[in-house]
Design an enzyme around this catalytic site. Structure first.
Site, PDB file in Angstrom:
ATOM      1  N   CYS A  39      -0.623   4.148   2.089  1.00  0.00           N
ATOM      2  CA  CYS A  39      -0.463   3.968   3.539  1.00  0.00           C
ATOM      3  C   CYS A  39       0.991   4.215   3.959  1.00  0.00           C
ATOM      4  CB  CYS A  39      -0.831   2.545   3.955  1.00  0.00           C
ATOM      5  SG  CYS A  39      -2.232   1.824   3.123  1.00  0.00           S
ATOM      6  N   ASP A  40       1.931   3.662   3.232  1.00  0.00           N
ATOM      7  CA  ASP A  40       3.318   3.603   3.715  1.00  0.00           C
ATOM      8  C   ASP A  40       4.314   4.466   2.946  1.00  0.00           C
ATOM      9  OD1 ASP A  40       2.447   1.755   5.580  1.00  0.00           O
ATOM     10  OD2 ASP A  40       2.790   0.062   4.242  1.00  0.00           O
TER      11      ASP A  40
ATOM     12  N   CYS B 189       0.838  -1.215   0.000  1.00  0.00           N
ATOM     13  CA  CYS B 189       0.000   0.000   0.000  1.00  0.00           C
ATOM     14  C   CYS B 189       0.868   1.259   0.000  1.00  0.00           C
ATOM     15  CB  CYS B 189      -0.931  -0.006   1.212  1.00  0.00           C
ATOM     16  SG  CYS B 189      -2.006   1.438   1.263  1.00  0.00           S
TER      17      CYS B 189
END
Ligand code: FAD
Ligand code: NAP
Length: 314
Positions: A137-138, A134
């Site tokens: 997300c990261d 992701c």
């Protein structure tokens, strides 16, 4: 109380099914979604092919209004994981992770798909500690740093473009020399200066220490190894269909499936079991798009309304 319709999964397919069943007159409809509604598109940094949405928009921004719109027409959301869907006579049983069981006259299932692991050494060990599926997300953890992206489909290329805006450099590793992705996305990749293509190559091993990833060894067709010193590795190598809830106690599937685990449906999203409809990424020949998942949800909902009406008023 027996539900008119149980919706399993709250992605674009399930949410649209929720909108159409409730607005179409079914009284008791509950959507069972184990997390926040929205589905996998909420992990996407940008969506530019949802009709009518012309500005730059993240997947999360696109999906935020959908549950609210459904709730307005009476859709209930039960935040729980469904473990199994079975049928006993005319009644479906929805077994849940909290040990309770709900009953319904019809079921629309849209549990989507989940990111696949690429299968190289260290991938599992470092998952969540430098290996990610992701970018939204990261990606921020690697601001100004170098990262590797693995894959050659739409997801890998689009997320490589996203990461290239945050990171100093992106190594895009693909096992062939042609991509599966849309041509305009490939063109954008090729003109992005801080993306280096490493083609005809696969990850061999991700390595690191207690603190996380230190690098990725990449093997080319001739077996030569190149060592890339990156703290982050993003893998986008396709998805597996989430069909686990259809597996029965004896190990068989509730309805007919393809060999690769997709639900077989007709153009009305009807499965081989009366009253059970399958939608979105999990059904056979799915285009795997938000717009088509939403369309499936609407089709299934209209069918579920007729099915329940006939069942209860026959
Ligand atoms: P999903 O979105 O997968 O939703 C399924 C839902 O079911 C999830 O919320 C999950 O939590 C829930 N669930 C699963 N199992 C259970 C269970 N047992 N109990 C309860 N709940 C459960 N498509 C586009 O059209 N344009 C794009 O630009 C685009 N970009 C993408 C970028 C990325 C990074 C990814 C991963 C996908 C992208 N897609 C894009 C594809 C798109 O996201 C999917 O086709 C779409 O989300 C499928 O919708 P769905 O409702 O079938 O399933
Ligand atoms: P995908 O299209 O299945 O692509 C997976 C990629 O990973 C392929 O390039 C594949 O290589 C590679 N791969 C698979 N296993 C591998 C392994 N073990 N090691 C190394 N590489 C591996 O998956 P996706 O990109 O996630 O897309 C899924 C679906 O969602 C597609 O239908 C896609 O069109 C759709 N989607 C659409 C959009 C959009 O419309 N903008 C955005 C994202 C996703 P090969 O090419 O050699 O097989």
């Amino acid at each position: 109380m027996i539900l008119d319709c149980a919706i399993v999964g709250g992605g674009p397919a399930g949410l649209t099914a929720g909108l159409y069943t409730t607005r179409g007159g079914l009284e008791n409809v509950t959507m069972f979604e184990k997390g926040m509604p929205g589905g996998q598109i909420t992990q996407s940094s940008e969506i530019e092919n949802y009709p009518g949405v012309t500005g730059e928009i993240t997947g999360m921004d696109l999906m935020i209004p959908w549950p609210e719109q459904c709730q307005k027409f009476g859709l209930k959301h039960d935040m729980v994981e469904v473990t199994r869907v079975s049928k006993d006579g005319d009644i479906f049983k929805i077994y849940k992770g909290d040990g309770t069981v709900s009953e319904a006259y019809s079921v629309i299932i849209g549990t989507g798909s989940s990111p696949r692991r690429a299968g190289f050494a260290g991938e599992d060990e470092f998952f969540g500690r430098g290996v990610s599926t992701c970018a939204t997300c990261d990606g921020f953890f690697y601001k100004g740093k170098e990262v590797a992206v693995v894959g050659g489909g739409d997801t890998a290329l689009e997320e490589a473009l996203y990461l290239a805006k945050i990171c100093k450099k992106v190594y895009l590793i693909h096992r062939r020399d042609t991509f599966r992705s849309a041509p305009n996305t490939v063109a954008r990749i090729k003109r992005t200066e801080n993306i280096e293509l490493i083609l005809n190559s696969v990850p061999d091993e991700v390595y690191g220490d207690k603190m996380g990833v230190n690098g990725l060894k990449v093997k080319n067709k001739d077996g030569e190894i190149r060592d890339i010193a990156v703290p982050g590795v993003f893998t986008f190598v396709g998805n597996n269909v989430n069909n686990q809830t259809l597996i029965q106690e004896d190990g068989s599937f509730l309805c007919e499936m393809t060999k690769s685990g997709e639900v077989i449906v007709d153009i009305s999203m009807k499965t081989s079991v009366a009253g059970l409809f399958a939608t979105g990424d999990m059904r056979i020949a799915a285009p795997k798009q938000v717009v088509s998942a939403a369309g499936d949800g609407a089709v299934a909902a209209l069918q579920a309304i007729s099915y329940v009406d006939e069942l209860l008023n026959a």
